[in-house]
Scaffold this motif. Sequence first.
Motif, mmCIF file in Angstrom:
data_model
loop_
_atom_site.group_PDB
_atom_site.id
_atom_site.type_symbol
_atom_site.label_atom_id
_atom_site.label_comp_id
_atom_site.label_asym_id
_atom_site.label_seq_id
_atom_site.Cartn_x
_atom_site.Cartn_y
_atom_site.Cartn_z
ATOM 1 N N SER A 104 0.801 -1.234 0.000
ATOM 2 C CA SER A 104 0.000 0.000 0.000
ATOM 3 C C SER A 104 0.833 1.283 0.000
ATOM 4 N N ASN A 105 2.119 1.210 0.249
ATOM 5 C CA ASN A 105 2.975 2.402 0.223
ATOM 6 C C ASN A 105 3.406 2.784 -1.193
ATOM 7 N N VAL A 106 3.007 1.974 -2.172
ATOM 8 C CA VAL A 106 3.376 2.225 -3.563
ATOM 9 C C VAL A 106 2.307 3.103 -4.211
ATOM 10 N N ARG A 107 2.731 4.258 -4.701
ATOM 11 C CA ARG A 107 1.793 5.199 -5.317
ATOM 12 C C ARG A 107 1.296 4.709 -6.672
ATOM 13 N N ARG A 108 2.207 4.172 -7.489
ATOM 14 C CA ARG A 108 1.827 3.707 -8.823
ATOM 15 C C ARG A 108 2.611 2.453 -9.171
ATOM 16 N N SER A 109 1.923 1.480 -9.785
ATOM 17 C CA SER A 109 2.610 0.268 -10.227
ATOM 18 C C SER A 109 2.138 -0.093 -11.624
ATOM 19 N N VAL A 110 3.011 -0.744 -12.354
ATOM 20 C CA VAL A 110 2.693 -1.180 -13.709
ATOM 21 C C VAL A 110 3.420 -2.495 -13.980
ATOM 22 N N ILE A 111 2.736 -3.385 -14.695
ATOM 23 C CA ILE A 111 3.331 -4.656 -15.089
ATOM 24 C C ILE A 111 3.320 -4.730 -16.610
ATOM 25 N N PHE A 112 4.477 -5.014 -17.189
ATOM 26 C CA PHE A 112 4.598 -5.235 -18.622
ATOM 27 C C PHE A 112 4.833 -6.718 -18.843
ATOM 28 N N ARG A 113 3.958 -7.348 -19.610
ATOM 29 C CA ARG A 113 4.111 -8.758 -19.959
ATOM 30 C C ARG A 113 4.293 -8.849 -21.473
ATOM 31 N N PRO A 114 4.983 -9.887 -21.939
ATOM 32 C CA PRO A 114 5.187 -10.025 -23.382
ATOM 33 C C PRO A 114 3.856 -10.095 -24.133
ATOM 34 N N SER A 115 3.820 -9.422 -25.267
ATOM 35 C CA SER A 115 2.652 -9.497 -26.143
ATOM 36 C C SER A 115 3.114 -9.203 -27.560
ATOM 37 N N GLY A 116 2.320 -9.582 -28.515
ATOM 38 C CA GLY A 116 2.601 -9.242 -29.909
ATOM 39 C C GLY A 116 3.973 -9.627 -30.406
ATOM 40 N N GLY A 117 4.417 -10.842 -30.142
ATOM 41 C CA GLY A 117 5.708 -11.297 -30.623
ATOM 42 C C GLY A 117 6.870 -11.050 -29.675
ATOM 43 N N GLU A 118 6.623 -10.357 -28.556
ATOM 44 C CA GLU A 118 7.687 -10.146 -27.562
ATOM 45 C C GLU A 118 7.932 -11.447 -26.802
ATOM 46 N N THR A 119 9.117 -11.563 -26.237
ATOM 47 C CA THR A 119 9.462 -12.702 -25.395
ATOM 48 C C THR A 119 9.791 -12.201 -23.994
ATOM 49 N N HIS A 120 10.103 -13.144 -23.128
ATOM 50 C CA HIS A 120 10.489 -12.803 -21.755
ATOM 51 C C HIS A 120 11.652 -11.800 -21.742
ATOM 52 N N PHE A 121 12.533 -11.894 -22.728
ATOM 53 C CA PHE A 121 13.696 -11.014 -22.768
ATOM 54 C C PHE A 121 13.469 -9.774 -23.631
ATOM 55 N N SER A 122 12.724 -9.889 -24.699
ATOM 56 C CA SER A 122 12.518 -8.730 -25.568
ATOM 57 C C SER A 122 11.479 -7.759 -25.014
ATOM 58 N N VAL A 123 10.762 -8.149 -23.959
ATOM 59 C CA VAL A 123 9.759 -7.262 -23.363
ATOM 60 C C VAL A 123 10.401 -5.950 -22.892
ATOM 61 N N ILE A 124 11.668 -5.988 -22.522
ATOM 62 C CA ILE A 124 12.352 -4.764 -22.070
ATOM 63 C C ILE A 124 12.462 -3.779 -23.228
ATOM 64 N N ALA A 125 12.998 -4.247 -24.354
ATOM 65 C CA ALA A 125 13.153 -3.376 -25.521
ATOM 66 C C ALA A 125 11.794 -2.879 -26.010
ATOM 67 N N GLY A 126 10.789 -3.742 -25.925
ATOM 68 C CA GLY A 126 9.465 -3.379 -26.397
ATOM 69 C C GLY A 126 8.790 -2.295 -25.572
ATOM 70 N N HIS A 127 9.269 -2.086 -24.339
ATOM 71 C CA HIS A 127 8.590 -1.129 -23.460
ATOM 72 C C HIS A 127 9.522 -0.069 -22.871
ATOM 73 N N THR A 128 10.684 0.110 -23.470
ATOM 74 C CA THR A 128 11.627 1.121 -22.967
ATOM 75 C C THR A 128 11.010 2.509 -22.980
ATOM 76 N N ARG A 129 10.277 2.833 -24.038
ATOM 77 C CA ARG A 129 9.639 4.162 -24.110
ATOM 78 C C ARG A 129 8.603 4.315 -22.996
ATOM 79 N N ASP A 130 7.805 3.264 -22.762
ATOM 80 C CA ASP A 130 6.825 3.314 -21.675
ATOM 81 C C ASP A 130 7.512 3.509 -20.327
ATOM 82 N N LEU A 131 8.568 2.722 -20.090
ATOM 83 C CA LEU A 131 9.308 2.836 -18.823
ATOM 84 C C LEU A 131 9.846 4.238 -18.640
#
Length: 139
Positions: A104-131
């Motif tokens: 409850s001390n966390v103001r905002r949280s977000v989870i990025f999961r692989p989608s649209g051809g992303e993998t467990h490892f490529s999810v980082i590159a796929g969401h760098t702009r979002d991060l």
Amino acid sequence: KPRGAVHLYVLLGLGNMSPGLSEFGSKMGRRGIPTTVRNYGDWPQLARDAIQQYKSGRLRSIMIVGHSFGGAAATSMAAELGKAGVPVQLVAMLDPVGESAVSSNVRRSVIFRPSGGETHFSVIAGHTRDLTGYVLGLR
């Protein structure tokens, strides 16, 4: 006068196999956000250090980003900070392994999961702009 500073903690996954996440941390550092990039297993020491800095007034805003086991460690670190009464501005998890519920001390949280051809490892590159947007407060 603002109290303390902002700090971003980036928690890498098992064997530091989080392609692009160290570079993301470096990029945030170049943008003026003090950043610590470490292995997920280092979260207990990082939490102790953050608690001490927060209580001394040197730290006021904490953000945690983690991939894989680092994502689960991000929630653990945030919970430990919460037990000490330390707020966390953001917890961002990239395809976390294990627990992904945030305290409850966390103001905002977000989870990025692989989608649209992303993998467990490529999810980082796929969401760098979002991060980047979340860390810079643009979301």
